[in-house]
Motif scaffolding. Structure first.
Motif, PDB file in Angstrom:
ATOM      1  N   GLN A 149     -27.074 -65.405 -12.088  1.00 25.21           N
ATOM      2  CA  GLN A 149     -27.672 -64.296 -12.976  1.00 25.21           C
ATOM      3  C   GLN A 149     -28.664 -64.724 -13.699  1.00 25.21           C
ATOM      4  O   GLN A 149     -28.821 -65.835 -14.383  1.00 25.21           O
ATOM      5  CB  GLN A 149     -26.564 -63.644 -13.870  1.00 25.21           C
ATOM      6  N   TYR A 150     -29.861 -63.821 -13.613  1.00 27.99           N
ATOM      7  CA  TYR A 150     -31.229 -64.268 -14.248  1.00 27.99           C
ATOM      8  C   TYR A 150     -31.674 -63.112 -15.045  1.00 27.99           C
ATOM      9  O   TYR A 150     -31.294 -61.942 -14.795  1.00 27.99           O
ATOM     10  CB  TYR A 150     -32.288 -64.568 -13.232  1.00 27.99           C
ATOM     11  N   ASP A 151     -32.401 -63.471 -16.144  1.00 31.88           N
ATOM     12  CA  ASP A 151     -33.155 -62.557 -16.678  1.00 31.88           C
ATOM     13  C   ASP A 151     -34.555 -62.640 -16.378  1.00 31.88           C
ATOM     14  O   ASP A 151     -35.174 -63.746 -15.964  1.00 31.88           O
ATOM     15  CB  ASP A 151     -33.285 -62.902 -18.343  1.00 31.88           C
ATOM     16  N   LYS A 161     -31.869 -58.154 -17.673  1.00 26.77           N
ATOM     17  CA  LYS A 161     -30.915 -58.904 -17.091  1.00 26.77           C
ATOM     18  C   LYS A 161     -30.562 -58.268 -15.610  1.00 26.77           C
ATOM     19  O   LYS A 161     -30.344 -57.124 -15.388  1.00 26.77           O
ATOM     20  CB  LYS A 161     -29.480 -58.921 -17.764  1.00 26.77           C
ATOM     21  N   VAL A 162     -30.694 -59.173 -14.512  1.00 20.16           N
ATOM     22  CA  VAL A 162     -30.195 -58.699 -13.092  1.00 20.16           C
ATOM     23  C   VAL A 162     -28.979 -59.099 -13.140  1.00 20.16           C
ATOM     24  O   VAL A 162     -28.313 -60.222 -13.154  1.00 20.16           O
ATOM     25  CB  VAL A 162     -31.278 -59.513 -11.948  1.00 20.16           C
ATOM     26  N   ASN A 163     -27.959 -58.086 -12.788  1.00 23.51           N
ATOM     27  CA  ASN A 163     -26.664 -58.134 -13.065  1.00 23.51           C
ATOM     28  C   ASN A 163     -26.117 -58.633 -11.768  1.00 23.51           C
ATOM     29  O   ASN A 163     -24.881 -59.562 -11.716  1.00 23.51           O
ATOM     30  CB  ASN A 163     -25.862 -56.865 -13.615  1.00 23.51           C
ATOM     31  N   VAL A 182     -38.930 -65.631 -15.510  1.00 25.65           N
ATOM     32  CA  VAL A 182     -37.628 -65.685 -15.077  1.00 25.65           C
ATOM     33  C   VAL A 182     -36.891 -66.805 -15.382  1.00 25.65           C
ATOM     34  O   VAL A 182     -37.184 -68.120 -15.643  1.00 25.65           O
ATOM     35  CB  VAL A 182     -37.714 -65.741 -13.555  1.00 25.65           C
ATOM     36  N   ARG A 183     -35.708 -66.428 -16.060  1.00 29.77           N
ATOM     37  CA  ARG A 183     -34.899 -67.479 -16.837  1.00 29.77           C
ATOM     38  C   ARG A 183     -33.365 -67.387 -16.565  1.00 29.77           C
ATOM     39  O   ARG A 183     -32.996 -66.189 -16.002  1.00 29.77           O
ATOM     40  CB  ARG A 183     -35.069 -67.484 -18.263  1.00 29.77           C
ATOM     41  N   GLU A 184     -32.747 -68.347 -16.713  1.00 30.50           N
ATOM     42  CA  GLU A 184     -31.212 -68.322 -16.867  1.00 30.50           C
ATOM     43  C   GLU A 184     -30.871 -66.977 -17.737  1.00 30.50           C
ATOM     44  O   GLU A 184     -31.304 -66.878 -18.899  1.00 30.50           O
ATOM     45  CB  GLU A 184     -30.473 -69.552 -17.340  1.00 30.50           C
ATOM     46  N   SER A 185     -29.760 -66.085 -17.282  1.00 29.76           N
ATOM     47  CA  SER A 185     -29.350 -65.230 -18.267  1.00 29.76           C
ATOM     48  C   SER A 185     -28.853 -65.695 -19.582  1.00 29.76           C
ATOM     49  O   SER A 185     -28.134 -66.332 -19.941  1.00 29.76           O
ATOM     50  CB  SER A 185     -28.423 -64.344 -17.767  1.00 29.76           C
ATOM     51  N   LEU A 186     -29.441 -64.932 -20.746  1.00 28.92           N
ATOM     52  CA  LEU A 186     -29.060 -65.292 -22.081  1.00 28.92           C
ATOM     53  C   LEU A 186     -27.657 -64.701 -22.456  1.00 28.92           C
ATOM     54  O   LEU A 186     -27.062 -65.424 -23.073  1.00 28.92           O
ATOM     55  CB  LEU A 186     -30.207 -64.623 -23.059  1.00 28.92           C
ATOM     56  N   ILE A 187     -27.538 -63.305 -22.162  1.00 27.16           N
ATOM     57  CA  ILE A 187     -26.168 -62.952 -22.415  1.00 27.16           C
ATOM     58  C   ILE A 187     -25.435 -62.556 -20.984  1.00 27.16           C
ATOM     59  O   ILE A 187     -26.066 -61.938 -19.920  1.00 27.16           O
ATOM     60  CB  ILE A 187     -26.477 -61.408 -23.090  1.00 27.16           C
TER      61      ILE A 187
END
Length: 373
Positions: free
Chosen positions: A335-337, A347-349, A368-373
């Motif tokens: 999952q990424y943001d 957030k790409v779920n 693009v980053r690792e999902s925060l939440i």
């Protein structure tokens, strides 16, 4: 020319040297106001009492010159970042500015995150992200200076690493730096004066030294103006809409490929290709979202920009840089943001991957980053 008795007086609010001659220049104060205690410049007076903005700020080179002084001192560096714009508010090259001084990463505005947020996971996420940026912090602290959340922990960490040193506070504009320092003043000092705080960028204009009871200082440095943040580009009237003042209620959209979501006329999000999936948008709830088909998006924008698609208004839209396209390929398996500096993040779920296109004013940082939440 500055009157002799105001020559060496600095504004207690923003730190700029005071002068009584030029009303349109930094540091102007009416002569009769020099007898007040504390003495603040007219700009700070109007921000405090009328919530007025001033277009006067230091340029980026002047900010960097001030920051370079930090590495030549023996101090504790507190870097304040905005959790709602983490990538956009990080100071690039901070390790170079800090020298051998320990750095505490103070992550502000956690009150804006949804209430179900797991804060231990947020700390771990911040540590990983900071490491990717080459920033080695001795401690990561989550807080909300405005809502008085986590502040006892901030004090504990500063006491643990300070060892009698001065505390240099650094950060980008609008991360809540002056609000947090005002809290520190109340806990560490008997000083009555508080720094000027406002929702407008560039409030602090020079180094402000606040004496502490043990003989050391809290030193507030001007916020660095990063023009890759949407909050630096919009008009003053739209700034308060972009910056949430309460916990964000995430917007969830189930999208088929070739669907578009507009956020006013500020940013456009295209789901170009991929299997049907959900996207969660973390943006200020004062920004209205509109969904349409990708093939209708250009037409909708031309017909309704600045009106149905607002903010900004048509008038203020002319002041923004033209949109540029940012193609984004979201990899499969995780999952990424997609962070949009100054607006929030998406957030790409799904872990199925997706091809996206982000339209944003030229210069705005998209990542693009690792999902925060």
């Amino acid at each position: 020319m500055t009157e002799p008795h105001s020559e060496h007086i600095s504004c207690a609010g923003c730190g700029v040297r005071l002068q009584t001659e030029a009303k349109d220049k930094l540091g102007y104060v009416p002569s009769q106001a020099l007898n007040r205690s504390p003495v603040i410049c007219q700009r700070c007076f109007r921000i405090k009492n009328y919530n007025e903005a001033s277009g006067i700020t230091l340029n980026h080179d002047d900010f960097l010159k001030l920051l370079h002084q930090v590495g030549q001192t023996k101090s504790l560096v507190v870097n304040i970042v905005d959790i709602f714009d983490f990538e956009g508010s990080l100071i690039s090259g901070l390790p170079r500015f800090a020298g051998d001084n320990p750095v505490v990463l103070c992550v502000n505005k956690i009150d804006l995150l949804p209430k179900v947020t797991n804060f231990n996971k947020i700390v771990n996420w911040v540590q990983r992200q900071a490491k990717e940026f080459g920033l080695k912090a001795v401690e990561v602290v989550l807080c909300s200076a405005k809502q008085n959340i986590g502040f006892e922990r901030v004090l504990q960490v500063l006491d643990a690493y300070r060892n009698g040193r001065d505390i240099y506070v650094v950060g980008a504009t609008n991360v809540g730096k002056s609000t947090l320092i005002n809290r520190l003043i109340r806990d560490y000092s008997d000083l009555e004066a508080e720094l000027t705080t406002s929702q407008y960028p560039g409030t602090t204009l020079d180094i402000v030294k606040i004496p502490l009871d043990d003989g050391s200082f809290i030193i507030d440095t001007p916020g660095i103006v990063y023009h890759h943040r949407l909050t630096e580009l919009v008009s003053k009237r739209d700034l308060s809409k972009l910056m949430p003042d309460r916990p964000v209620k995430p917007l969830v959209f189930q999208l088929n490929e070739r669907q578009t979501v507009f956020f006013g006329s500020l940013v456009r999000f295209d789901f170009v290709q991929g299997e049907r999936q959900s996207f969660t948008f973390y943006v200020s709830n004062a920004i209205t979202a509109h969904r349409t088909k990708l093939e209708r998006a250009d037409e909708l924008y031309e017909e309704h920009k600045g009106e149905l698609l607002s903010p900004p208004s048509r008038e203020d839209l002319e002041l923004l840089p033209k949109w540029t396209k940012h193609p984004m390929r979201i990899p499969k398996g995780k999952q990424y943001d997609v962070s949009i500096s100054g607006l929030g993040w998406v957030k790409v779920n799904s872990v199925a991957g997706a091809d996206l296109m982000i339209h944003a004013p030229k210069g705005v940082k998209i990542a693009v980053r690792e999902s925060l939440i």
